[in-house]
Design an enzyme around this catalytic site. Sequence first.
Site, PDB file in Angstrom:
ATOM      1  N   ARG A   1      -4.395 -29.997  23.089  1.00 41.10           N
ATOM      2  CA  ARG A   1      -3.592 -31.161  22.672  1.00 41.10           C
ATOM      3  C   ARG A   1      -2.130 -30.955  23.017  1.00 41.10           C
ATOM      4  O   ARG A   1      -1.427 -31.881  23.418  1.00 41.10           O
ATOM      5  CB  ARG A   1      -3.756 -31.399  21.165  1.00 41.10           C
ATOM      6  CG  ARG A   1      -5.110 -31.987  20.813  1.00 41.10           C
ATOM      7  CD  ARG A   1      -5.365 -31.921  19.318  1.00 41.10           C
ATOM      8  NE  ARG A   1      -4.333 -32.593  18.555  1.00 41.10           N
ATOM      9  CZ  ARG A   1      -3.953 -32.240  17.331  1.00 41.10           C
ATOM     10  NH1 ARG A   1      -4.519 -31.231  16.720  1.00 41.10           N
ATOM     11  NH2 ARG A   1      -3.005 -32.906  16.720  1.00 41.10           N
TER      12      ARG A   1
ATOM     13  N   SER B   1      -7.286 -31.227  12.105  1.00 39.91           N
ATOM     14  CA  SER B   1      -6.851 -29.891  12.492  1.00 39.91           C
ATOM     15  C   SER B   1      -6.415 -29.088  11.270  1.00 39.91           C
ATOM     16  O   SER B   1      -6.859 -27.954  11.041  1.00 39.91           O
ATOM     17  CB  SER B   1      -5.701 -30.021  13.502  1.00 39.91           C
ATOM     18  OG  SER B   1      -5.021 -28.811  13.670  1.00 39.91           O
TER      19      SER B   1
ATOM     20  N   HIS C   1      -0.098 -25.932   2.004  1.00 35.34           N
ATOM     21  CA  HIS C   1       0.210 -26.077   3.426  1.00 35.34           C
ATOM     22  C   HIS C   1       1.376 -27.034   3.585  1.00 35.34           C
ATOM     23  O   HIS C   1       1.411 -28.085   2.969  1.00 35.34           O
ATOM     24  CB  HIS C   1      -1.007 -26.613   4.185  1.00 35.34           C
ATOM     25  CG  HIS C   1      -0.759 -26.759   5.657  1.00 35.34           C
ATOM     26  ND1 HIS C   1      -0.833 -25.690   6.528  1.00 35.34           N
ATOM     27  CD2 HIS C   1      -0.397 -27.823   6.398  1.00 35.34           C
ATOM     28  CE1 HIS C   1      -0.536 -26.105   7.746  1.00 35.34           C
ATOM     29  NE2 HIS C   1      -0.275 -27.393   7.700  1.00 35.34           N
TER      30      HIS C   1
ATOM     31  N   LYS D   1      -9.007 -26.105   8.874  1.00 39.88           N
ATOM     32  CA  LYS D   1      -8.593 -24.729   8.597  1.00 39.88           C
ATOM     33  C   LYS D   1      -8.506 -24.484   7.088  1.00 39.88           C
ATOM     34  O   LYS D   1      -8.922 -23.437   6.600  1.00 39.88           O
ATOM     35  CB  LYS D   1      -7.237 -24.447   9.252  1.00 39.88           C
ATOM     36  CG  LYS D   1      -7.334 -24.293  10.774  1.00 39.88           C
ATOM     37  CD  LYS D   1      -5.970 -24.152  11.437  1.00 39.88           C
ATOM     38  CE  LYS D   1      -5.251 -25.467  11.498  1.00 39.88           C
ATOM     39  NZ  LYS D   1      -4.104 -25.501  12.416  1.00 39.88           N
TER      40      LYS D   1
ATOM     41  N   ASP E   1     -10.547 -25.607  16.438  1.00 40.72           N
ATOM     42  CA  ASP E   1      -9.174 -26.093  16.313  1.00 40.72           C
ATOM     43  C   ASP E   1      -8.207 -25.267  17.159  1.00 40.72           C
ATOM     44  O   ASP E   1      -7.294 -25.797  17.775  1.00 40.72           O
ATOM     45  CB  ASP E   1      -8.715 -26.083  14.856  1.00 40.72           C
ATOM     46  CG  ASP E   1      -7.267 -26.537  14.757  1.00 40.72           C
ATOM     47  OD1 ASP E   1      -7.013 -27.716  15.061  1.00 40.72           O
ATOM     48  OD2 ASP E   1      -6.384 -25.718  14.440  1.00 40.72           O
TER      49      ASP E   1
HETATM   50  N1  URA Z   1      -0.485 -28.435  12.419  1.00 45.59           N
HETATM   51  C1  URA Z   1      -1.774 -28.194  12.711  1.00 45.59           C
HETATM   52  O1  URA Z   1      -2.328 -27.185  12.264  1.00 45.59           O
HETATM   53  N2  URA Z   1      -2.448 -29.056  13.467  1.00 45.59           N
HETATM   54  C2  URA Z   1      -1.879 -30.171  13.971  1.00 45.59           C
HETATM   55  O2  URA Z   1      -2.543 -30.919  14.637  1.00 45.59           O
HETATM   56  C3  URA Z   1      -0.532 -30.417  13.664  1.00 45.59           C
HETATM   57  C4  URA Z   1       0.133 -29.532  12.894  1.00 45.59           C
END
Ligand code: URA
Length: 451
Positions: free
Chosen positions: A181, A196, A95, A200, A174
């Site tokens: 957010r 967050s 990621h 995932k 999320d």
């Molecule tokens: N990417 C995400 O998936 N979540 C965040 O809060 C910030 C960047």
Amino acid sequence: MSAAGAAGFDPVSVIAAKRDGRELTGGQIDAAIAAYTSGRMAEEQMAALLMAVYLRGMTAAETVRWTAAMTDSGARLDFTDLRRAGRALPAVDKHSTGGVGDTVTVMLAPLVAACGAAVPQLSGRGLGHTGGTLDKLEAIPGWRAEVPADRMREILRESGAVVCAAGADLAPADRKMYALRDVTGTVESIPLIAASIMSKKIAEGAGALVLDVKVGRGAFMTDLPRARELAETMVELGARAGLPTTALLSGMDVPLGYAVGNAVEIAEAVEVLAGGGPADLAGLTVTLAVEMLAAAGITDVDPAAVLASGGAMDSYRAMIRAQGGDPDADLPRPRQRETVRAGGAGTVTDIDALGVGRAAWLLGAGRRVPGQQVDPVAGVVLGVRLGDAVVAGQELAVLHTGATGDDARERIAAASAELERALTVTPPGTAPGPGPTHLGVLDRIGAESAP
Ligand code: URA
Ligand code: CA
């Protein structure tokens, strides 16, 4: 959550506790996330709780519980039991926290697959000035981002790499919370970002994870101490959830490579897969591949050699075909092109990633609101790198757009102005201003020492 917990849940007392700086209990966190996901906690209540978390922060224990509650809000995939030709096929995920011109996933997934691991990569779309891998791949004629979970397993067994959209049932808490957010000024909180991303990634079910945490003007985290804190938080969350995680901190003061956009970045990625392309992009791809392979227990394959041999290109072509794409089809071409030239001679002393990202966005490469279509051809192709000497009138960048008429003229005018600010050519004999400081790989955070 137990029935008694659900019945006894009082959102206002949870909000007030965090507002007053108290540590939330695990039960309070579980109840709030479950109630919000199912619609029993109002948007304005979660907005207030998020702002309290933003201002007060969360302890390590709270962040671990918050992440687990978000992971448990939906389905969990499991790719830890993949096999090919009778042998275990380790699955490793990656990621990036998002940057400008960051096409790394497009090359990295097939490269790591060609080296013997499986890469189940659920990716996102761009929002604002940072691009999304799915938007880039959708520039390839026929390629589709949606892949059902059972088909994902098939593709992984066959070609080893799949880059696709996350299903709606993956960490739904999320999905809902991120949108909230985004409109309540509560994105830039380290525990909320870490929870967050990691909720995932934990739900995605790989056996190990490598994070590329971007630092600098074109990134979420603009300074190194905060980026390091985010990386350390995520590495710890991974370890606590049984997902071995390492993080690299890499510079995002200047864009990666020359191309910033969708089709233009795919073309650049294909150059790297063919053994050429920009050195920074190829170098970061290989560095991340070494980390991913080590995490998968593969230490006897050199990804630089596999990239040079064209092995990763074969995996890339199989990966694109498996999702309906034609790797031999021409990429879409821009309707309008505009060249930005140097006003005078000098040295390129700065290329501001944020400005270049914004220029690509103004040309149509990104979205103004979630869900909008992106223009696959829009983008910027730089003609110079940091440190290049240029003469007056030399081409600094070419702008691409699929827009026409007044729309194209307006986009090009705004993007040109943005690029002229982003590119600094310092005349001979003049002291350059403060240049970029966050370049290349800056640090590595993980349990074991570097491979
Ligand atoms: N990417 C995400 O998936 N979540 C965040 O809060 C910030 C960047
Ligand atoms: Ca690029």
